[in-house]
Write a protein that holds these residues in place. Structure first.
Motif, short mmCIF file in Angstrom:
data_model
loop_
_atom_site.label_atom_id
_atom_site.label_comp_id
_atom_site.label_asym_id
_atom_site.label_seq_id
_atom_site.Cartn_x
_atom_site.Cartn_y
_atom_site.Cartn_z
N ILE A 144 43.95 1.73 -64.41
CA ILE A 144 43.58 0.65 -65.32
C ILE A 144 42.38 -0.04 -64.70
O ILE A 144 42.46 -0.56 -63.59
CB ILE A 144 44.74 -0.34 -65.53
N VAL A 145 41.27 -0.02 -65.41
CA VAL A 145 40.00 -0.51 -64.88
C VAL A 145 39.61 -1.83 -65.54
O VAL A 145 39.56 -1.91 -66.78
CB VAL A 145 38.87 0.52 -65.11
N PHE A 146 39.36 -2.85 -64.74
CA PHE A 146 38.88 -4.12 -65.27
C PHE A 146 38.25 -4.92 -64.14
O PHE A 146 38.39 -4.58 -62.97
CB PHE A 146 40.00 -4.91 -65.96
N ASP A 147 37.54 -6.00 -64.51
CA ASP A 147 36.89 -6.86 -63.51
C ASP A 147 37.92 -7.81 -62.92
O ASP A 147 38.67 -8.45 -63.65
CB ASP A 147 35.75 -7.66 -64.13
N ARG A 194 35.65 -2.27 -61.56
CA ARG A 194 34.56 -1.59 -62.24
C ARG A 194 33.57 -1.04 -61.22
O ARG A 194 33.40 -1.58 -60.14
CB ARG A 194 33.84 -2.55 -63.19
N GLU A 195 32.93 0.07 -61.59
CA GLU A 195 31.88 0.67 -60.78
C GLU A 195 30.55 0.53 -61.51
O GLU A 195 30.51 0.07 -62.65
CB GLU A 195 32.20 2.15 -60.52
N ASN A 196 29.47 0.96 -60.86
CA ASN A 196 28.15 0.77 -61.45
C ASN A 196 27.46 2.08 -61.83
O ASN A 196 26.27 2.09 -62.13
CB ASN A 196 27.24 -0.04 -60.52
N SER A 197 28.22 3.20 -61.83
CA SER A 197 27.64 4.47 -62.26
C SER A 197 28.75 5.41 -62.69
O SER A 197 29.91 5.26 -62.27
CB SER A 197 26.82 5.12 -61.14
N GLY A 214 43.86 10.04 -66.04
CA GLY A 214 43.29 9.32 -67.17
C GLY A 214 43.05 7.88 -66.77
O GLY A 214 43.58 7.41 -65.75
N ALA A 215 42.24 7.18 -67.57
CA ALA A 215 41.92 5.79 -67.25
C ALA A 215 41.88 4.95 -68.51
O ALA A 215 41.41 5.40 -69.56
CB ALA A 215 40.57 5.70 -66.52
N ILE A 216 42.39 3.72 -68.38
CA ILE A 216 42.35 2.75 -69.47
C ILE A 216 41.43 1.62 -69.04
O ILE A 216 41.66 0.97 -68.03
CB ILE A 216 43.75 2.20 -69.77
N PHE A 217 40.36 1.40 -69.80
CA PHE A 217 39.40 0.34 -69.50
C PHE A 217 39.73 -0.88 -70.35
O PHE A 217 39.77 -0.79 -71.58
CB PHE A 217 37.97 0.81 -69.81
#
Length: 339
Positions: free
Chosen positions: A75-78, A116-119, A134-137
């Motif tokens: 799970i990707v978030f800031d 979060r990443e930058n690329s 898998g990833a959930i943004f």
């Protein structure tokens, strides 16, 4: 010596590298190496040949795409706020995070939180190294183009704005309609000088403000200005307070991109002895639980978010299995309270 020669001699070629060489996604490589029928025979043959040519050896991250370890989702978030460009999580995102984690847990999936990443390359490496299948943004975070590229290489699903040009699957509220409802409300209440509070560089906020402008309209007796801020309560509070103190032009309405920003705006308005809603009407977005308990109870846009967590997980499972999943735009309603 070429990069691929270096990788072959060192034995460091990864599944991400193999996918890039083959021109396919990481899950396709994983399925091809397992000889699954869901991958075309010619594609399986090409991937096996490349694996042999470059000395590919399955490492722990690649193994994690198979068997029991494949049941891991990122799970990707800031995590932190960082000024006007911030896409840092609002209180609503933390609620959604809990719903998503619950939906994954009851399906026996392991959850890993990622920043979060930058690329695209850094995302690929991060997700592969932790063994995520898998990833959930949670939010586009101003990274629409990056997500476009990542979706072709890795199974992802995004909570955010549903954009017609998106190559990735998204679940989100009807942000444009939400903005329209606020525009109609403030126009009906004869408010003529409106402050839009939020960062229009983020896709969801941009659509909310576009919807507002479309229904509110402009003219000799209607003025709209935008105050770009991130999702930080303190940042929004200071920005609104400075705007009211430093600019003589009177405001009589505020549309905040989130409920948290709306609450910060109300605090600033009250500090200079203006009354909500008599002097300044304020409308938020999200209808978080604190909105009803706030003093005064906050007028806001309610998202049909009860299904959001389970929908995100359901769509991701489809994508992991090679099914083309369609985006979903959830309905919104205006909740009139006391602001």
């Amino acid at each position: 010596m070429s990069d691929t020669s270096n990788e072959r001699s060192s034995g460091r070629i990864t599944m991400v590298d193999l996918a890039r060489l083959a021109g396919v996604s990481v899950p396709t490589v994983s399925r091809a190496l397992r000889n699954l029928d869901s991958v075309l025979p010619e594609t399986r043959t090409r991937i096996h040949a490349l694996a042999a040519e470059h000395g590919f050896v399955a490492n722990a991250a690649a193994q994690a795409l198979r068997g029991r370890a494949a049941r891991k989702t990122a799970i990707v978030f800031d995590f932190q706020s960082s000024g006007p460009g911030s896409t840092s999580p609002d209180a609503f995102i933390f609620e959604l995070l809990g719903d998503v984690a619950h939906a994954l847990t009851i399906r026996d999936f392991e959850v890993t939180l990622c920043p979060r990443e930058n690329s695209v390359e850094r995302y690929e490496r991060q997700l592969t190294e932790i063994g995520a299948s898998g990833a959930i943004f949670l939010g586009q975070g101003g990274q629409h183009e990056m997500l476009q590229a990542l979706a072709a290489r890795f199974p992802i699903i995004v909570w955010g704005a549903v954009l017609p040009e998106a190559l990735y699957c998204a679940v989100g509220s009807d942000n444009f309609k939400g903005g329209q409802l606020v525009g109609e409300e403030l126009k009906g209440r004869k408010r003529t000088s409106i402050l839009l509070l939020g960062n229009p560089q983020t896709e969801q906020v941009r659509l909310r403000f576009e919807g507002f402008r479309a229904s509110y309209g402009v003219g000799q007796h209607r003025m709209i200005e935008t105050l770009p801020v991130g999702f930080s309560y303190e940042e929004a509070y200071r920005a609104v307070l400075n705007r009211i103190k430093d600019t003589p032009k009177r405001l009589d309405g505020i549309f905040a991109a989130t409920d948290t920003l709306a609450m910060a705006a109300i605090r600033a308005v009250r500090e200079i002895d203006l009354v909500v809603p008599d002097d300044v009407a304020v409308v938020g977005y999200n209808d978080i639980p604190q909105s009803q308990a706030f003093d005064p109870p906050l007028t806001t846009i309610r998202e049909d978010d009860r299904r959001a967590g389970s929908l995100l997980v359901e769509k991701l499972m489809q994508i992991r299995d090679g099914v083309r999943a369609s985006s979903v735009r959830l309905d919104v309603t205006l909740v009139r309270r006391a602001t």
